[in-house]
Scaffold this motif. Structure first.
Motif, PDB file in Angstrom:
ATOM      1  N   ALA A 254       0.816  -1.216   0.000  1.00  0.00           N
ATOM      2  CA  ALA A 254       0.000   0.000   0.000  1.00  0.00           C
ATOM      3  C   ALA A 254       0.848   1.264   0.000  1.00  0.00           C
ATOM      4  CB  ALA A 254      -0.932  -0.001   1.209  1.00  0.00           C
ATOM      5  N   LEU A 255       2.123   1.159   0.336  1.00  0.00           N
ATOM      6  CA  LEU A 255       3.005   2.327   0.282  1.00  0.00           C
ATOM      7  C   LEU A 255       3.070   2.912  -1.128  1.00  0.00           C
ATOM      8  CD1 LEU A 255       5.950   1.096   2.532  1.00  0.00           C
ATOM      9  CD2 LEU A 255       4.361   2.946   3.061  1.00  0.00           C
ATOM     10  N   ARG A 256       2.706   2.087  -2.105  1.00  0.00           N
ATOM     11  CA  ARG A 256       2.706   2.582  -3.494  1.00  0.00           C
ATOM     12  C   ARG A 256       1.787   3.789  -3.655  1.00  0.00           C
ATOM     13  NH1 ARG A 256      -0.117   0.382  -8.114  1.00  0.00           N
ATOM     14  NH2 ARG A 256      -0.960  -1.180  -6.703  1.00  0.00           N
ATOM     15  N   ALA A 391      10.663  -4.762  -1.858  1.00  0.00           N
ATOM     16  CA  ALA A 391      11.618  -4.549  -2.948  1.00  0.00           C
ATOM     17  C   ALA A 391      11.006  -3.675  -4.040  1.00  0.00           C
ATOM     18  CB  ALA A 391      12.056  -5.895  -3.526  1.00  0.00           C
ATOM     19  N   TYR A 392       9.716  -3.901  -4.321  1.00  0.00           N
ATOM     20  CA  TYR A 392       9.018  -3.091  -5.333  1.00  0.00           C
ATOM     21  C   TYR A 392       9.024  -1.617  -4.929  1.00  0.00           C
ATOM     22  CZ  TYR A 392       5.176  -1.178  -8.113  1.00  0.00           C
ATOM     23  OH  TYR A 392       4.411  -0.400  -8.944  1.00  0.00           O
ATOM     24  N   ILE A 393       8.632  -1.342  -3.672  1.00  0.00           N
ATOM     25  CA  ILE A 393       8.572   0.040  -3.206  1.00  0.00           C
ATOM     26  C   ILE A 393       9.957   0.673  -3.204  1.00  0.00           C
ATOM     27  CG2 ILE A 393       8.047   1.515  -1.222  1.00  0.00           C
ATOM     28  CD1 ILE A 393       5.590   0.466  -2.694  1.00  0.00           C
ATOM     29  N   ALA A 394      10.963  -0.086  -2.763  1.00  0.00           N
ATOM     30  CA  ALA A 394      12.327   0.443  -2.719  1.00  0.00           C
ATOM     31  C   ALA A 394      12.817   0.807  -4.123  1.00  0.00           C
ATOM     32  CB  ALA A 394      13.265  -0.571  -2.075  1.00  0.00           C
ATOM     33  N   LEU A 395      12.587  -0.089  -5.082  1.00  0.00           N
ATOM     34  CA  LEU A 395      13.017   0.187  -6.455  1.00  0.00           C
ATOM     35  C   LEU A 395      12.282   1.394  -7.039  1.00  0.00           C
ATOM     36  CD1 LEU A 395      13.178  -3.489  -7.773  1.00  0.00           C
ATOM     37  CD2 LEU A 395      15.116  -1.923  -7.549  1.00  0.00           C
ATOM     38  N   LEU A 396      10.967   1.491  -6.754  1.00  0.00           N
ATOM     39  CA  LEU A 396      10.185   2.599  -7.295  1.00  0.00           C
ATOM     40  C   LEU A 396      10.615   3.930  -6.689  1.00  0.00           C
ATOM     41  CD1 LEU A 396       7.818   3.616  -9.029  1.00  0.00           C
ATOM     42  CD2 LEU A 396       6.295   3.125  -7.100  1.00  0.00           C
ATOM     43  N   VAL A 420      10.120  -4.140 -12.129  1.00  0.00           N
ATOM     44  CA  VAL A 420       9.925  -5.487 -12.684  1.00  0.00           C
ATOM     45  C   VAL A 420      10.871  -6.485 -12.013  1.00  0.00           C
ATOM     46  CG1 VAL A 420      10.189  -6.862 -14.789  1.00  0.00           C
ATOM     47  CG2 VAL A 420       9.040  -4.646 -14.882  1.00  0.00           C
ATOM     48  N   LEU A 421      12.046  -6.007 -11.597  1.00  0.00           N
ATOM     49  CA  LEU A 421      13.047  -6.894 -10.986  1.00  0.00           C
ATOM     50  C   LEU A 421      12.549  -7.502  -9.678  1.00  0.00           C
ATOM     51  CD1 LEU A 421      16.231  -4.682 -11.547  1.00  0.00           C
ATOM     52  CD2 LEU A 421      15.477  -6.643 -12.921  1.00  0.00           C
ATOM     53  N   SER A 422      11.611  -6.842  -9.006  1.00  0.00           N
ATOM     54  CA  SER A 422      11.145  -7.348  -7.712  1.00  0.00           C
ATOM     55  C   SER A 422      10.431  -8.695  -7.830  1.00  0.00           C
ATOM     56  CB  SER A 422      10.202  -6.330  -7.061  1.00  0.00           C
ATOM     57  OG  SER A 422       9.022  -6.151  -7.831  1.00  0.00           O
ATOM     58  N   ASN A 423       9.886  -9.003  -9.012  1.00  0.00           N
ATOM     59  CA  ASN A 423       9.149 -10.253  -9.187  1.00  0.00           C
ATOM     60  C   ASN A 423      10.043 -11.482  -9.156  1.00  0.00           C
ATOM     61  OD1 ASN A 423       6.316  -9.254  -9.749  1.00  0.00           O
ATOM     62  ND2 ASN A 423       7.446  -8.131 -11.311  1.00  0.00           N
ATOM     63  N   VAL A 424      11.357 -11.278  -9.251  1.00  0.00           N
ATOM     64  CA  VAL A 424      12.281 -12.409  -9.138  1.00  0.00           C
ATOM     65  C   VAL A 424      12.091 -13.106  -7.798  1.00  0.00           C
ATOM     66  CG1 VAL A 424      14.713 -13.055  -9.023  1.00  0.00           C
ATOM     67  CG2 VAL A 424      13.946 -11.371 -10.716  1.00  0.00           C
ATOM     68  N   GLY A 425      11.801 -12.338  -6.749  1.00  0.00           N
ATOM     69  CA  GLY A 425      11.591 -12.923  -5.426  1.00  0.00           C
ATOM     70  C   GLY A 425      10.390 -13.849  -5.390  1.00  0.00           C
ATOM     71  N   LEU A 426       9.309 -13.505  -6.089  1.00  0.00           N
ATOM     72  CA  LEU A 426       8.138 -14.382  -6.149  1.00  0.00           C
ATOM     73  C   LEU A 426       8.468 -15.678  -6.864  1.00  0.00           C
ATOM     74  CD1 LEU A 426       5.300 -11.818  -7.000  1.00  0.00           C
ATOM     75  CD2 LEU A 426       5.679 -12.984  -4.824  1.00  0.00           C
ATOM     76  N   HIS A 427       9.216 -15.580  -7.959  1.00  0.00           N
ATOM     77  CA  HIS A 427       9.602 -16.784  -8.702  1.00  0.00           C
ATOM     78  C   HIS A 427      10.424 -17.721  -7.820  1.00  0.00           C
ATOM     79  CE1 HIS A 427      11.364 -19.404 -11.725  1.00  0.00           C
ATOM     80  NE2 HIS A 427      12.560 -19.050 -11.273  1.00  0.00           N
ATOM     81  N   ARG A 428      11.404 -17.190  -7.120  1.00  0.00           N
ATOM     82  CA  ARG A 428      12.272 -18.034  -6.293  1.00  0.00           C
ATOM     83  C   ARG A 428      11.493 -18.701  -5.164  1.00  0.00           C
ATOM     84  NH1 ARG A 428      17.698 -14.203  -5.661  1.00  0.00           N
ATOM     85  NH2 ARG A 428      18.516 -14.579  -7.778  1.00  0.00           N
ATOM     86  N   ALA A 429      10.564 -17.965  -4.569  1.00  0.00           N
ATOM     87  CA  ALA A 429       9.779 -18.532  -3.472  1.00  0.00           C
ATOM     88  C   ALA A 429       8.898 -19.674  -3.964  1.00  0.00           C
ATOM     89  CB  ALA A 429       8.930 -17.444  -2.826  1.00  0.00           C
ATOM     90  N   VAL A 430       8.276 -19.520  -5.122  1.00  0.00           N
ATOM     91  CA  VAL A 430       7.432 -20.586  -5.674  1.00  0.00           C
ATOM     92  C   VAL A 430       8.277 -21.793  -6.064  1.00  0.00           C
ATOM     93  CG1 VAL A 430       5.972 -21.210  -7.643  1.00  0.00           C
ATOM     94  CG2 VAL A 430       5.568 -19.064  -6.426  1.00  0.00           C
ATOM     95  N   VAL A 431       9.462 -21.553  -6.637  1.00  0.00           N
ATOM     96  CA  VAL A 431      10.353 -22.654  -7.023  1.00  0.00           C
ATOM     97  C   VAL A 431      10.753 -23.473  -5.807  1.00  0.00           C
ATOM     98  CG1 VAL A 431      12.646 -23.205  -7.913  1.00  0.00           C
ATOM     99  CG2 VAL A 431      11.204 -21.571  -9.127  1.00  0.00           C
ATOM    100  N   ARG A 432      11.047 -22.798  -4.699  1.00  0.00           N
ATOM    101  CA  ARG A 432      11.432 -23.527  -3.488  1.00  0.00           C
ATOM    102  C   ARG A 432      10.295 -24.409  -2.976  1.00  0.00           C
ATOM    103  NH1 ARG A 432      14.178 -18.637  -2.118  1.00  0.00           N
ATOM    104  NH2 ARG A 432      12.369 -17.933  -0.895  1.00  0.00           N
TER     105      ARG A 432
END
Length: 500
Positions: A254-256, A391-396, A420-432
């Motif tokens: 929501a900080l967005r 990560a999304y908020i920090a990058l933005l 867009v780079l923040s979505n890498v974290g979602l991918h890694r979490a699902v892969v694990r």
């Protein structure tokens, strides 16, 4: 996202299942059928409500933005950013507790309402005290004046969240949709005449208060929750513990909504904030169905249990559907926005089209990863989603601070691309948890949308030509060609009874 192969010819219909139940009753199957029907009906109601909301929002954006102009509209959206942040986070996840708790004791809803009433009073005092500082930070005292009047709308919204949560607990989505649409109608019935009457940004603020009061009255009409001021910590403690742990990731996300008053306005001014806001609002309206899928994804993923194979298949197909629906619509608009925006909003808003392609690309990628977040929420991996949102908020924000002074509005667009780079974290979490989803179809469809979006930056003609070529070529890929075919099959089967 529903499995496109769900409607198989060999599956018994709901009517056949009911006939079988008459011969040998199976209460579990009947419960499943009833739940499936409620979920399907709920999805329809939410989708209809969202489509109506989009129609009203587009009309409101068109009229209000055109009448106010970028500067006054920038003042308004700064105040609205603070309003949305407080209403999204101020519920403290208590509405989620009311919806999802299996055994809810009598009187809990009234206790939560009492707590939120006191919280609203505290927020009102805090906003009045800090509003001068916000005016200094943004460089516009008009923003501080608007903020002093936000507490009424905030209090009504928080209070209405309790009866609405109880209705959602009963899967009464029809009533919820009616409440939300009625409140939105009240907003625009007040806002638009006042804007035309010359009230400037005060018109939408009065409309926001009318929306909140209508929301509260309708919510209490459909589900009465006793109004009181006394609450007990023994009742609130488990509710707060549950709600806070569940909602932490949403708080960070929501900080967005604070990006405009915290970052954009102090650096680039209120006019730039208005232009950025229009680009964001347009991308949100064009990806409307994404919001319905996101709202239902946690419940749907939870019903899939721990079957990693099914979850991965659902994520893979869902990404492709999102990339097709959101990508095609956003890229088509990007090709035409330099013609459409000046025509309907006025020439003052043409500069918003410079950054729309970047905002649209970011929205497309976020839509693709919505089901990743839903799958993680469903199994309690809320911290992983929180880290990605952070990560999304920090990058933005860091991107805006670094790039806005040097590139102006383009800097905000480049900052959106960084997120867009923040979505890498979602991918890694699902892969694990489950292994890697299949990205091929979604990647091809994203590239098909990206080419005309970037081409539109050169000229609308180049954008249109590349749009036609890009989607014609990508449909030659077998794994991609299946996606629109599956969507058509789902639409053809929409009238079939839901089986168990």
């Amino acid at each position: 996202m529903a499995d496109p192969n769900h409607h198989r010819p060999s599956e018994p219909s709901a009517q056949e299942s009911l006939e079988a139940a008459k011969i040998g009753p199976d209460k579990t199957d009947l419960v499943k059928i009833d739940f499936a029907r409620k979920v399907m009906k709920g999805g329809v109601y939410l989708a209809v409500r969202q489509m109506v909301s989009v129609g009203l929002s587009i009309v409101s954006i068109l009229v209000v933005a055109r009448q106010l102009g970028p500067t006054d509209y920038g003042v308004l959206v700064n105040a609205l950013g603070i309003y949305y942040f407080i209403t999204w986070t101020g519920r403290l996840g208590l509405h989620v507790y009311l919806i999802q708790t299996q055994e809810l004791a009598d009187g809990v809803a009234a206790q939560i309402l009492a707590f939120l009433n006191w919280l609203s009073l505290g927020l009102a005092i805090a906003l009045i005290l800090i509003s001068p500082a916000i005016g200094v930070w943004t460089g516009k005292q008009a923003i501080a004046e608007l903020i002093r009047w936000l507490p009424l709308a905030i209090a009504a919204d928080l209070s209405a969240s309790v009866p609405i949560a109880m209705l959602e607990r009963q899967l009464a989505f029809a009533e919820v949709g009616l409440i939300e649409m009625g409140a939105q109608f009240a907003n625009y019935l007040v806002t638009l005449p006042l804007v035309f009457a010359g009230w400037r940004y005060w018109g939408p603020l009065v409309g926001l208060c009318a929306r909140g009061l209508t929301l509260l009255l309708l919510a209490q009409f459909f589900y009465r929750v006793r109004w009181q001021w006394r609450w007990h910590w023994s009742v609130l403690r488990p509710a707060l513990r549950y709600g806070l742990s569940f909602s932490l990731s949403d708080w960070v996300g929501a900080l967005r909504s604070l990006t405009l008053p915290v970052v954009v306005t102090p650096i680039a001014g209120v006019e730039a904030a208005g232009l950025v806001s229009i680009a964001i609002r347009l991308s949100e309206q064009l990806s409307v169905l994404r919001l319905v899928i996101r709202r239902m994804s946690i419940s749907v993923m939870a019903r899939l249990g721990g079957d990693g194979r099914v979850i991965l298949a659902t994520i893979s197909r869902g990404m492709a559907y999102q990339a097709l629906m959101v990508g095609a619509i956003c890229s088509a608009f990007a090709c035409l926005d330099s013609w459409i925006v000046p025509l309907i909003f006025g020439d003052d808003w043409l500069r918003s089209t410079y950054i729309f392609p970047f905002v649209a690309l970011s929205a497309m990628v976020r839509a693709m990863f919505d089901l990743h977040a839903g799958a993680l929420h469903a199994v309690g991996y809320n911290l992983a989603v929180t880290k990605v949102n952070a990560a999304y908020i920090a990058l933005l924000w860091v991107g805006c601070w670094a790039l806005l002074p040097a590139f102006g509005l383009w800097g905000y667009g480049f900052a959106q691309l960084l997120t867009v780079l923040s979505n890498v974290g979602l991918h890694r979490a699902v892969v694990r948890l489950y292994g890697s989803p299949q990205y091929a179809a979604a990647t091809w469809l994203t590239l098909a949308a990206m080419v005309p979006i970037l081409g539109s930056l050169a000229s609308p003609i180049i954008g249109i030509v590349t749009f036609c070529l890009s989607y014609s070529l990508v449909l030659l890929v077998p794994t991609v060609r299946m996606i629109p075919q599956e969507l058509v099959n789902v639409l053809r089967n929409r009238s079939r009874p839901v089986g168990s």
